[in-house]
Design a protein around this motif. Structure first.
Motif, short mmCIF file in Angstrom:
data_model
loop_
_atom_site.label_atom_id
_atom_site.label_comp_id
_atom_site.label_asym_id
_atom_site.label_seq_id
_atom_site.Cartn_x
_atom_site.Cartn_y
_atom_site.Cartn_z
N THR A 68 10.24 16.96 -4.99
CA THR A 68 9.04 16.54 -4.27
C THR A 68 8.35 15.35 -4.94
N ALA A 69 9.13 14.62 -5.76
CA ALA A 69 8.54 13.52 -6.54
C ALA A 69 7.91 12.44 -5.66
N TYR A 70 8.40 12.26 -4.45
CA TYR A 70 7.81 11.26 -3.55
C TYR A 70 6.98 11.89 -2.43
N SER A 71 7.45 13.04 -1.92
CA SER A 71 6.75 13.65 -0.79
C SER A 71 5.38 14.15 -1.21
N GLU A 72 5.26 14.61 -2.45
CA GLU A 72 3.98 15.17 -2.88
C GLU A 72 2.89 14.08 -2.97
N PRO A 73 3.11 13.01 -3.75
CA PRO A 73 2.05 11.99 -3.78
C PRO A 73 1.79 11.34 -2.43
N MET A 74 2.82 11.31 -1.56
CA MET A 74 2.62 10.67 -0.25
C MET A 74 2.15 11.67 0.80
N ASN A 75 1.89 12.90 0.32
CA ASN A 75 1.36 13.92 1.22
C ASN A 75 2.23 14.08 2.47
N ALA A 76 3.52 14.10 2.26
CA ALA A 76 4.47 14.23 3.37
C ALA A 76 4.92 15.67 3.45
N THR A 77 4.40 16.37 4.44
CA THR A 77 4.64 17.81 4.49
C THR A 77 5.19 18.25 5.84
N PHE A 78 5.76 19.44 5.84
CA PHE A 78 6.20 20.08 7.07
C PHE A 78 5.65 21.50 7.07
N LEU A 79 5.63 22.12 8.24
CA LEU A 79 5.19 23.51 8.31
C LEU A 79 6.40 24.42 8.15
N GLU B 148 0.82 -1.22 0.00
CA GLU B 148 0.00 0.00 0.00
C GLU B 148 0.85 1.27 0.00
N LEU B 149 2.06 1.20 0.58
CA LEU B 149 2.95 2.37 0.52
C LEU B 149 3.34 2.64 -0.93
N TRP B 150 3.54 1.55 -1.66
CA TRP B 150 3.93 1.68 -3.07
C TRP B 150 2.77 2.13 -3.95
N GLU B 151 1.56 1.95 -3.45
CA GLU B 151 0.40 2.45 -4.18
C GLU B 151 0.28 3.96 -4.03
N GLU B 152 0.74 4.45 -2.86
CA GLU B 152 0.66 5.90 -2.65
C GLU B 152 1.42 6.68 -3.72
N THR B 153 2.55 6.14 -4.15
CA THR B 153 3.35 6.86 -5.15
C THR B 153 3.04 6.38 -6.57
N GLY B 154 2.25 5.35 -6.69
CA GLY B 154 1.94 4.82 -8.02
C GLY B 154 2.99 3.85 -8.53
N ARG B 155 4.07 3.64 -7.72
CA ARG B 155 5.12 2.74 -8.22
C ARG B 155 4.72 1.27 -8.13
N ALA B 156 3.69 0.98 -7.31
CA ALA B 156 3.22 -0.41 -7.21
C ALA B 156 2.95 -0.96 -8.61
N LYS B 157 2.36 -0.12 -9.45
CA LYS B 157 2.05 -0.55 -10.82
C LYS B 157 3.21 -0.25 -11.77
N LYS B 158 3.81 0.94 -11.61
CA LYS B 158 4.79 1.40 -12.59
C LYS B 158 6.11 0.63 -12.57
N TYR B 159 6.47 0.08 -11.40
CA TYR B 159 7.85 -0.39 -11.24
C TYR B 159 8.21 -1.56 -12.13
N GLY B 160 7.24 -2.31 -12.59
CA GLY B 160 7.57 -3.44 -13.48
C GLY B 160 7.91 -4.69 -12.71
N ASP B 161 8.37 -5.69 -13.45
CA ASP B 161 8.54 -7.03 -12.87
C ASP B 161 9.75 -7.17 -11.96
N GLU B 162 10.62 -6.14 -11.91
CA GLU B 162 11.75 -6.24 -10.98
C GLU B 162 11.27 -6.17 -9.53
N LEU B 163 10.08 -5.59 -9.36
CA LEU B 163 9.51 -5.47 -8.02
C LEU B 163 8.80 -6.79 -7.70
N LEU B 164 9.33 -7.53 -6.71
CA LEU B 164 8.71 -8.81 -6.38
C LEU B 164 7.61 -8.58 -5.35
N ARG B 165 6.39 -8.85 -5.79
CA ARG B 165 5.21 -8.64 -4.93
C ARG B 165 4.87 -9.97 -4.27
#
Lengths: 575, 575
Positions: A423-434, A78-95
């Protein structure tokens, strides 16, 4: 270490799938044992080399203020779904799925994990910057694992991730990491180059690679013969100079060129130098949403298409060859494709080097015809779709973009890569600071990788001969190998034991070859396993002489037995 | 380390699933962050504790002559088929497939891998013994991961495997490993016991566990009040003494006991002490081939069945409760089951303590009837199936099998386990060496585990109070915490910085709490995160006084500022 009690066994046979020196010598030298394709066990001596490399990396990362963590190897899908890499990463990612059916991945890299960790704790700009690193297990299910530790599936990576409030601060850390990496690889005694690099699938806004120079490297690196310019060929630039075609033509003219299709044929037929002939390369671009599209790349006849540049130019995740059928179906005429009068629905990219070029010969998009005297000066000719990009592969002899001197091409092994992720990862994962004004902003990130187990192989690719490994002493498992010629001779054993003790007490990593082997195999093992210095305590000891060998230079020194220790220390400290 | 730059953030809230002190304090103290059930990230301070423990283990294992390797985490399923564990291991073994469909497992333990490694290199008794260890990642897909690092799924284990030519040599190494483990846990400052243990699913011929004593432990340990006898309750023995029933009966007699079924009821009705009433426990035994069978266990009425002993007695992999229906279907009469006249197809086991026992009351295997005056002297009464085994759970007050003194029961956390495996793995994997006579023999093996990440939790379970962790200084991330009361006061900052420098130069792991926090939260963090010694540089510095605190005893010392360093060193070195 006494070899007679050491779990170290060399092999005479070259493993049948091994072609690169590092693979051959790591297996034959008893450092690693294959478990499955791209998966290896490390024996005690293999683990020692790994630890030496790990220690150098840790020391320099800590000095640079980075902090070591240990992120989980199994990470939730589910963490990998937050960035969309769950789908994008290809077969090198062993699920994988656990017993309850929850989905996980085996970590190939940890951007998602570290963002999740940091967003849990860091809420304010006051807590920034922070740089977290780990030296940890990774898994990438490579389609073709090969070359031993060079392209394995299970491997050790040093991955660091930094978090910043501003881009300037990221730039500062990026430069600090570059310096840190330079220190690390220098300390390991490696000959390397820092090169401009493509950002690849990890994304981001800028990146540099650290290349260990070696003939067997998989990467082509472009280096300047004069200045410090260096780049991976995937992103290498060159100086564009306006060239003049020696063959002048007054007007644009259609010429009949039956069966004349290749650059060579056109050049000969029109008596035009190849760099004034427009080459058309047709590819099928594959996009991350799964769509495909025919794209035509135009470049000078003496240039080759650089695939990574071409991919980035159209934003594709892959470029594959288009079949003749697909080319014709798109309305193109193979052998006669040119930039003027192309079907309007075809996307095309023109190489930067052709910008403003004149007096060109190109296909007429009409069977058996070319055009000559064409110029790309008039953009209107081409319509609104005209896109110029740097898509050509730099050649040996092209000119340096920084100083204009000729460029050379050499081979390298990528052992490190640093990225500005933004912000390629922080933005989709909504990781922010004040920020200072209390406004939520996404973290600005960098990431910094070193292939730790791969470094073992890269060091060998650079440092070996036809008999075995020649370890740089900084990462050698043992720096000195004391060979007892005949373990039945008390004088030899006693001398060797005393020297062993002296060296160990002086902090020198030493192995004492006290095996009941014959002299020949012991020397062969010294060379294969690759210890920097050898001491041969043999027959000549009776005459007060001992031989000291420098593995790298091959020099043999016959030394008085009273000064062996000094001679060894001299060789160790000589550079 | 300066806390203001350290990635360490404590939490006020107790995680909702956390019930044990170590879980609560590890999360609240900022040491770990949960990623998924039983899977954690280690923050920098968590990694430091892990590294401290790892270093102690490595040092002692190396001293004992063991050699460190790194076996692959992903291991081929086919290796697990060689030993039959691929099927037997159950759902804790996570089986995965790579992109090509090849099957692998995530290593929960590495007997198969290490046998495969050793059989590759070792061919002769001359190469033995060898002991290979690793401190490496493991994964067990626990059905109910809980208690934080105490029962995680992804964890770090030190696993060692030794190979021998003879059983005597295995015994020597087993004892050496026990000594080594005792050194390791002593060095970590832990209060532990070495106990006799069950060999469990790993198999083998003898084993000992290392238990950290803690009230929250999951294991019951039986310890002698006088001698050094100690055992896991699963295998604990007791002295059997011949007891005499004060109620004498002349002859075996059937008595009418309508609706009188429980031990209490029978005892009351027959006026017989409970230890002379035979208790019957009916279970369904599950075997590794999947078959199930009803088994009756008989023991004294005041004893309880010990499940592990009972399982081992019948060779089952599991014992589950039998339903009343199943009991009746087997021809048994609930409430009236006894050892005489049982249906002949029912397997039963009698507890050792009943051997030769006389004057017993037991069920008559007939509704509403018991037998009194029964004796087990005459084995013929029971037929050929009679099996006596130790199946009763040792109780507080039972007598020590070694010295006869009363036994006590205490709680422990298993942190180490050593096994004599014998040839349980080498035989099925056909891993042999040539002995002195040139005959191929299977390796005789031992294996030795330490739960490395689990040790972090065990140390805390033993060493905490209601405010936080109290680290033994040997594994503390920092031994001294210097708290600056008010970072705006220059004198406090300067004094603290100077002390910090002095301690670091003296090799003391020190953290300087230079955060802009208030004094209260800083003290609370000192106690929660659990540093052994605190130095409070506050208002009293103006009067030349500094407070030094001993976290463990709670003592506070008001010390002249000139002798703070000495006082800190005194507390560090006091035991």
């Amino acid at each position: 270490m006494r070899w007679s009690r050491f779990f170290l066994y060399t092999l005479k046979e070259t493993p049948k799938d091994a072609v690169t020196p590092s693979h051959i010598y790591l297996v034959r030298g008893g450092y690693i044992k294959q478990v499955a394709a791209g998966i290896y066990d490390f024996t005690p001596i293999g683990k020692m080399v790994l630890d030496n490399i790990r220690a150098i990396i840790k020391e320099e990362m800590d000095k640079a203020g980075a902090q070591e963590v240990m992120l989980s190897f199994i990470t939730p899908y589910e963490l990998w779904e937050e960035t969309g890499r769950a789908k994008k990463y290809g077969d090198e990612l062993l699920r994988i799925e656990d017993r309850k059916g929850q989905k996980f991945v085996l970590s190939p890299t940890n951007e998602e994990s570290v963002v999740d960790l940091v967003r849990n704790y860091v809420k304010s700009y006051k807590q920034l910057p922070v740089n977290l690193y780990q030296i940890n297990l990774k898994f990438r299910d490579e389609a073709r694992p090969r070359f031993g530790l060079l392209r394995g599936r299970e491997f050790i990576m040093k991955d660091a991730y930094s978090f910043h409030a501003t881009r300037d601060d990221l730039d500062r850390e990026f430069n600090l990491m570059q310096e840190t990496y330079e220190k690390i690889f220098s300390k390991m005694g490696l000959d390397f180059r820092v090169v401009e690099a493509d950002s690849g699938a990890i994304g981001g806004t800028g990146s540099r690679e650290f290349m260990v120079l070696a003939n067997t490297g998989e990467d082509d690196i472009v280096v300047c013969s004069e200045c410090n310019y260096a780049a991976n060929i995937e992103v290498a630039k060159r100086n564009h100079i306006k060239k003049e075609n020696p063959v002048k033509t007054q007007e644009i003219e259609e010429i009949y060129t039956p069966d004349i299709k290749t650059i060579d044929e056109v050049s000969k037929f029109t008596e035009t130098p190849k760099d004034f002939i427009v080459k058309a390369v047709v590819k099928k671009a594959v996009f991350d949403n799964g769509e495909e599209e025919i794209v035509v790349f135009f470049l000078r006849g003496n240039d080759e298409l650089e695939e990574t540049k071409a991919k980035n130019a159209v934003g594709a995740i892959d470029l594959v060859d288009a079949s003749e059928e697909e080319i014709e179906k798109a309305g193109l005429i193979p052998g006669y494709i040119g930039p003027f009068g192309l079907p309007s629905n075809i996307k095309y990219i023109i190489d930067d080097d052709l910008r403003m070029a004149e007096e060109l010969v190109c296909g007429a998009n009409k069977k058996d015809y070319h055009i000559k005297g064409a110029g790309l000066l008039d953009a209107n000719l081409l319509g609104n779709l005209t896109i110029y990009r740097d898509i050509a592969k730099v050649k040996e002899g092209d000119l340096c973009p920084k100083c204009g001197a000729p460029l050379k091409i050499t081979k390298g092994i990528e052992v490190g890569h640093i990225f500005k992720l933004g912000t390629a990862y922080s933005e989709p994962m909504n990781a922010t600071f004040l920020d200072e004004n209390g406004k939520a902003k996404p973290f600005i990130m960098g990431c910094y990788g070193i292939g730790v187990s791969r470094l073992i192989a890269a060091a060998i690719e650079q440092n070996h001969d036809d008999r075995g490994i020649i370890w740089p002493k900084e990462i050698a498992p043992f720096v000195v190998d004391i060979i007892v010629g005949d373990v039945k001779k008390t004088d030899q054993v006693e001398f060797a034991e005393k020297l062993y003790e002296d060296l160990v007490n002086a902090g020198v990593k030493t192995i004492l070859d006290d095996r009941t082997e014959r002299f020949g195999p012991k020397i062969a093992d010294f060379e294969l396993v690759g210890f920097p210095v050898g001491v041969i305590v043999g027959k000549k000891l009776k005459n007060g002489k001992v031989e000291v060998r420098d593995r790298k230079t091959g020099e043999k020194f016959e030394v008085d037995k009273d000064v062996v220790f000094e001679k060894v220390m001299e060789l160790i400290n000589k550079d």
